[in-house]
Design a protein around this motif. Structure first.
Motif, PDB file in Angstrom:
ATOM      1  N   THR A  75       0.856  -1.195   0.000  1.00 44.99           N
ATOM      2  CA  THR A  75       0.000   0.000   0.000  1.00 44.99           C
ATOM      3  C   THR A  75       0.885   1.234   0.000  1.00 44.99           C
ATOM      4  O   THR A  75       1.553   1.517   0.978  1.00 44.99           O
ATOM      5  CB  THR A  75      -0.900   0.025   1.245  1.00 44.99           C
ATOM      6  OG1 THR A  75      -0.077  -0.208   2.385  1.00 44.99           O
ATOM      7  CG2 THR A  75      -1.971  -1.035   1.169  1.00 44.99           C
ATOM      8  N   ASN A  76       0.889   1.937  -1.121  1.00 45.12           N
ATOM      9  CA  ASN A  76       1.573   3.235  -1.117  1.00 45.12           C
ATOM     10  C   ASN A  76       0.546   4.303  -1.471  1.00 45.12           C
ATOM     11  O   ASN A  76      -0.647   4.022  -1.526  1.00 45.12           O
ATOM     12  CB  ASN A  76       2.798   3.225  -2.045  1.00 45.12           C
ATOM     13  CG  ASN A  76       2.389   3.147  -3.507  1.00 45.12           C
ATOM     14  OD1 ASN A  76       1.252   3.425  -3.851  1.00 45.12           O
ATOM     15  ND2 ASN A  76       3.313   2.786  -4.367  1.00 45.12           N
ATOM     16  N   TYR A  77       1.021   5.518  -1.736  1.00 51.40           N
ATOM     17  CA  TYR A  77       0.056   6.621  -1.869  1.00 51.40           C
ATOM     18  C   TYR A  77      -0.860   6.529  -3.087  1.00 51.40           C
ATOM     19  O   TYR A  77      -1.864   7.200  -3.151  1.00 51.40           O
ATOM     20  CB  TYR A  77       0.780   7.978  -1.813  1.00 51.40           C
ATOM     21  CG  TYR A  77       1.852   8.116  -2.865  1.00 51.40           C
ATOM     22  CD1 TYR A  77       3.148   7.690  -2.619  1.00 51.40           C
ATOM     23  CD2 TYR A  77       1.559   8.651  -4.104  1.00 51.40           C
ATOM     24  CE1 TYR A  77       4.133   7.777  -3.586  1.00 51.40           C
ATOM     25  CE2 TYR A  77       2.538   8.743  -5.082  1.00 51.40           C
ATOM     26  CZ  TYR A  77       3.822   8.312  -4.818  1.00 51.40           C
ATOM     27  OH  TYR A  77       4.783   8.389  -5.781  1.00 51.40           O
ATOM     28  N   ASN A  78      -0.534   5.699  -4.069  1.00 47.74           N
ATOM     29  CA  ASN A  78      -1.452   5.570  -5.219  1.00 47.74           C
ATOM     30  C   ASN A  78      -2.462   4.444  -5.033  1.00 47.74           C
ATOM     31  O   ASN A  78      -3.272   4.185  -5.920  1.00 47.74           O
ATOM     32  CB  ASN A  78      -0.667   5.297  -6.496  1.00 47.74           C
ATOM     33  CG  ASN A  78      -0.005   6.549  -7.020  1.00 47.74           C
ATOM     34  OD1 ASN A  78      -0.463   7.641  -6.734  1.00 47.74           O
ATOM     35  ND2 ASN A  78       1.069   6.383  -7.763  1.00 47.74           N
ATOM     36  N   VAL A  79      -2.384   3.745  -3.928  1.00 43.71           N
ATOM     37  CA  VAL A  79      -3.318   2.633  -3.684  1.00 43.71           C
ATOM     38  C   VAL A  79      -4.447   3.140  -2.796  1.00 43.71           C
ATOM     39  O   VAL A  79      -4.205   3.631  -1.691  1.00 43.71           O
ATOM     40  CB  VAL A  79      -2.578   1.451  -3.008  1.00 43.71           C
ATOM     41  CG1 VAL A  79      -3.538   0.318  -2.699  1.00 43.71           C
ATOM     42  CG2 VAL A  79      -1.436   0.959  -3.901  1.00 43.71           C
ATOM     43  N   HIS A  80      -5.680   3.051  -3.320  1.00 41.97           N
ATOM     44  CA  HIS A  80      -6.823   3.626  -2.609  1.00 41.97           C
ATOM     45  C   HIS A  80      -7.791   2.507  -2.235  1.00 41.97           C
ATOM     46  O   HIS A  80      -8.272   1.789  -3.109  1.00 41.97           O
ATOM     47  CB  HIS A  80      -7.535   4.645  -3.498  1.00 41.97           C
ATOM     48  CG  HIS A  80      -6.579   5.614  -4.130  1.00 41.97           C
ATOM     49  ND1 HIS A  80      -5.905   6.576  -3.421  1.00 41.97           N
ATOM     50  CD2 HIS A  80      -6.148   5.732  -5.416  1.00 41.97           C
ATOM     51  CE1 HIS A  80      -5.111   7.249  -4.233  1.00 41.97           C
ATOM     52  NE2 HIS A  80      -5.238   6.762  -5.454  1.00 41.97           N
ATOM     53  N   ILE A  81      -8.050   2.397  -0.946  1.00 39.81           N
ATOM     54  CA  ILE A  81      -8.883   1.299  -0.462  1.00 39.81           C
ATOM     55  C   ILE A  81     -10.108   1.889   0.223  1.00 39.81           C
ATOM     56  O   ILE A  81      -9.970   2.714   1.138  1.00 39.81           O
ATOM     57  CB  ILE A  81      -8.041   0.418   0.484  1.00 39.81           C
ATOM     58  CG1 ILE A  81      -6.943  -0.244  -0.361  1.00 39.81           C
ATOM     59  CG2 ILE A  81      -8.900  -0.608   1.207  1.00 39.81           C
ATOM     60  CD1 ILE A  81      -6.004  -1.123   0.372  1.00 39.81           C
ATOM     61  N   TYR A  82     -11.310   1.507  -0.234  1.00 35.15           N
ATOM     62  CA  TYR A  82     -12.506   2.159   0.318  1.00 35.15           C
ATOM     63  C   TYR A  82     -13.710   1.231   0.286  1.00 35.15           C
ATOM     64  O   TYR A  82     -13.702   0.197  -0.377  1.00 35.15           O
ATOM     65  CB  TYR A  82     -12.821   3.455  -0.437  1.00 35.15           C
ATOM     66  CG  TYR A  82     -12.878   3.336  -1.949  1.00 35.15           C
ATOM     67  CD1 TYR A  82     -11.708   3.425  -2.718  1.00 35.15           C
ATOM     68  CD2 TYR A  82     -14.088   3.128  -2.629  1.00 35.15           C
ATOM     69  CE1 TYR A  82     -11.753   3.322  -4.107  1.00 35.15           C
ATOM     70  CE2 TYR A  82     -14.133   3.033  -4.013  1.00 35.15           C
ATOM     71  CZ  TYR A  82     -12.968   3.127  -4.747  1.00 35.15           C
ATOM     72  OH  TYR A  82     -13.004   3.012  -6.120  1.00 35.15           O
ATOM     73  N   ARG A  83     -14.747   1.652   1.026  1.00 36.69           N
ATOM     74  CA  ARG A  83     -16.009   0.910   1.047  1.00 36.69           C
ATOM     75  C   ARG A  83     -17.010   1.666   0.171  1.00 36.69           C
ATOM     76  O   ARG A  83     -17.142   2.885   0.296  1.00 36.69           O
ATOM     77  CB  ARG A  83     -16.550   0.832   2.481  1.00 36.69           C
ATOM     78  CG  ARG A  83     -15.730  -0.033   3.395  1.00 36.69           C
ATOM     79  CD  ARG A  83     -16.002   0.248   4.863  1.00 36.69           C
ATOM     80  NE  ARG A  83     -15.414   1.527   5.276  1.00 36.69           N
ATOM     81  CZ  ARG A  83     -15.283   1.924   6.545  1.00 36.69           C
ATOM     82  NH1 ARG A  83     -15.728   1.156   7.521  1.00 36.69           N
ATOM     83  NH2 ARG A  83     -14.744   3.101   6.838  1.00 36.69           N
ATOM     84  N   GLN A  84     -17.723   0.932  -0.654  1.00 34.57           N
ATOM     85  CA  GLN A  84     -18.668   1.542  -1.595  1.00 34.57           C
ATOM     86  C   GLN A  84     -19.696   2.419  -0.878  1.00 34.57           C
ATOM     87  O   GLN A  84     -19.977   3.540  -1.294  1.00 34.57           O
ATOM     88  CB  GLN A  84     -19.357   0.390  -2.331  1.00 34.57           C
ATOM     89  CG  GLN A  84     -20.325   0.762  -3.408  1.00 34.57           C
ATOM     90  CD  GLN A  84     -20.973  -0.510  -3.958  1.00 34.57           C
ATOM     91  OE1 GLN A  84     -21.295  -1.421  -3.191  1.00 34.57           O
ATOM     92  NE2 GLN A  84     -21.128  -0.585  -5.255  1.00 34.57           N
ATOM     93  N   SER A  85     -20.264   1.926   0.218  1.00 39.25           N
ATOM     94  CA  SER A  85     -21.365   2.666   0.836  1.00 39.25           C
ATOM     95  C   SER A  85     -20.885   3.932   1.548  1.00 39.25           C
ATOM     96  O   SER A  85     -21.688   4.755   1.955  1.00 39.25           O
ATOM     97  CB  SER A  85     -22.141   1.780   1.817  1.00 39.25           C
ATOM     98  OG  SER A  85     -21.392   1.568   2.988  1.00 39.25           O
ATOM     99  N   TYR A  86     -19.572   4.097   1.676  1.00 34.87           N
ATOM    100  CA  TYR A  86     -19.035   5.325   2.261  1.00 34.87           C
ATOM    101  C   TYR A  86     -18.812   6.394   1.188  1.00 34.87           C
ATOM    102  O   TYR A  86     -18.317   7.470   1.484  1.00 34.87           O
ATOM    103  CB  TYR A  86     -17.737   5.035   3.021  1.00 34.87           C
ATOM    104  CG  TYR A  86     -18.009   4.436   4.385  1.00 34.87           C
ATOM    105  CD1 TYR A  86     -17.800   5.176   5.547  1.00 34.87           C
ATOM    106  CD2 TYR A  86     -18.511   3.140   4.516  1.00 34.87           C
ATOM    107  CE1 TYR A  86     -18.069   4.640   6.791  1.00 34.87           C
ATOM    108  CE2 TYR A  86     -18.787   2.599   5.756  1.00 34.87           C
ATOM    109  CZ  TYR A  86     -18.564   3.351   6.891  1.00 34.87           C
ATOM    110  OH  TYR A  86     -18.842   2.828   8.125  1.00 34.87           O
ATOM    111  N   VAL A  87     -19.169   6.055  -0.048  1.00 34.85           N
ATOM    112  CA  VAL A  87     -19.037   7.009  -1.148  1.00 34.85           C
ATOM    113  C   VAL A  87     -20.414   7.068  -1.828  1.00 34.85           C
ATOM    114  O   VAL A  87     -20.685   6.345  -2.790  1.00 34.85           O
ATOM    115  CB  VAL A  87     -17.936   6.553  -2.148  1.00 34.85           C
ATOM    116  CG1 VAL A  87     -17.655   7.640  -3.171  1.00 34.85           C
ATOM    117  CG2 VAL A  87     -16.657   6.152  -1.429  1.00 34.85           C
ATOM    118  N   PRO A  88     -21.303   7.932  -1.317  1.00 39.45           N
ATOM    119  CA  PRO A  88     -22.692   7.918  -1.789  1.00 39.45           C
ATOM    120  C   PRO A  88     -22.848   8.171  -3.295  1.00 39.45           C
ATOM    121  O   PRO A  88     -23.883   7.825  -3.871  1.00 39.45           O
ATOM    122  CB  PRO A  88     -23.362   9.039  -0.972  1.00 39.45           C
ATOM    123  CG  PRO A  88     -22.476   9.242   0.212  1.00 39.45           C
ATOM    124  CD  PRO A  88     -21.093   8.867  -0.203  1.00 39.45           C
TER     125      PRO A  88
END
Ligand code: TYM
Length: 337
Positions: A75-88
């Motif tokens: 994981t470096n600064y170009n790797v983005h990890i997120y949850r779908q429901s947290y991005v409406p």
């Protein structure tokens, strides 16, 4: 910078099929490209609730990301990890795309046909989830979407919706992801990956199969996983050859070994050319899979929930920024702004 994006639902533990078909290819691409591309890895939690959840959804979501880390994702600064429901913005864009997609094309999706099985009581989420998937991809202008073969139709749908929308509003708002044949090439493969059910190799290995010996779960005890390989269905042709049509069981084992060992399928196939003893092949694959699981599981045990939650914090900030900017453009085009 171009974007590579993928997601895996968090309904339960994952299978070896999810691992070899989607997770591992993404980890390899991410580690190769994280200097020159955006790497978006998200948990489609809204997709998860179209079906039953095995266990606790929150735990499953965190475990899904732990799987990537245990598989070696750096994981470096170009790797983005997120949850779908947290991005409406995902749900918002899905609605707008629903007004561009047709009933006909959504009804033709094989996943919908299989999951609904013709039941009127099937929920609308199962019908609509490919459109949500299109929103997941288009919000981030992702050209590369590493996925298993069962999801190819959804990439083609995404492409069609993007092109239709761009044409309707006469502007290249959406980046059209690559065709599936080119996605496969980008993954360094010659064909899409479909790991088969060990007992019924005509079918894909699936989390929802009830028979335990049909599938290998990533949390399986390695010795138990080896036994499942040893009892895999083969055939009576007594030749080790890659021929998914006539010898799906044997071909599945060859494919699994190539992916686990990270060697070209052709090399594995040549090694076994002329051999006839299925037991020897099974022993080799069982040994490689159980060694892979042991290493994977020991890494998994060292990853904490806090590590994953920290990644979500940064990833969701980034994802909301990118997704909201694209959504606003779309809303303006449609006349909502
Ligand atoms: P899901 O959660 O059903 O599967 C996750 C990934 O695993 C792959 N896969 C397999 N590959 C090879 N052999 C198998 N037996 C096998 N079983 C599963 C799937 O092809 C998939 O890549 N709609 C998606 C999740 C999603 C998504 C997205 C993916 C939502 N939005 C945007 C990419 C981009 C799904 O239900 O996958």
């Amino acid at each position: 910078m171009k974007t590579i994006l993928t997601g895996i639902r968090a309904n339960s533990e994952l299978t070896l099929g999810n691992y070899l078909g989607a997770l591992l290819p993404m980890v390899r691409l991410a580690n190769q490209h994280s200097e020159d591309m955006n790497i978006n890895i998200f948990v489609p939690d809204l997709h998860s609730i179209i079906a039953d959840i095995d266990g606790n959804l929150q735990k499953n979501i965190i475990r899904t990301i732990k799987y990537y880390l245990a598989a070696g994702l750096k994981t470096n600064y170009n790797v983005h990890i997120y949850r779908q429901s947290y991005v409406p913005a995902h749900s918002e864009l899905c609605w707008i795309l629903n007004c561009v997609a047709t009933m006909g094309e959504a009804s033709r999706m094989t996943q919908y046909k299989e999951k609904s099985d013709g039941r009127e009581s099937c929920n609308i989420g199962i019908f609509d989830y490919p459109v949500l998937m299109a929103a997941d991809i288009l919000l981030y202008s992702a050209e590369y979407v590493p996925i298993g073969e069962d999801q190819f139709q959804h990439i083609e749908l995404t492409r069609n919706l993007a092109m239709r929308f761009n044409h309707k509003y006469n502007k290249d708002i959406f980046t059209v992801p690559l065709k599936t044949a080119d996605q496969v090439k980008f993954m360094g493969l010659s064909d899409g990956i479909r790991i088969r059910d060990l007992l019924n190799p005509e079918k894909k290995m699936s989390k929802s199969t009830t028979s335990e010996n049909s599938k290998i779960m990533l949390d399986d005890n390695p010795a138990k996983a080896a036994k499942k390989i040893m009892s895999a269905t083969t055939d009576s042709l007594a030749k080790i050859k890659f021929d998914m049509f006539n010898q799906p069981g044997i071909s599945n084992l060859l494919l699994i070994d190539a992916l686990v060992m990270d060697v070209p399928l052709q090399d594995v196939v040549s090694t076994w050319a002329g051999e006839t003893r299925y037991g020897d092949l099974k022993k080799k694959v069982a040994g490689d899979v159980s060694a892979m699981l042991s290493e994977f599981q020991s890494k998994l045990a060292d990853i904490t929930d806090e590590q994953v939650l920290d990644l979500f914090k940064d990833g969701e900030k980034y994802a909301n920024k990118v997704a909201n900017a694209k959504l606003e453009e779309v809303q303006e085009m449609v006349g909502l702004r």
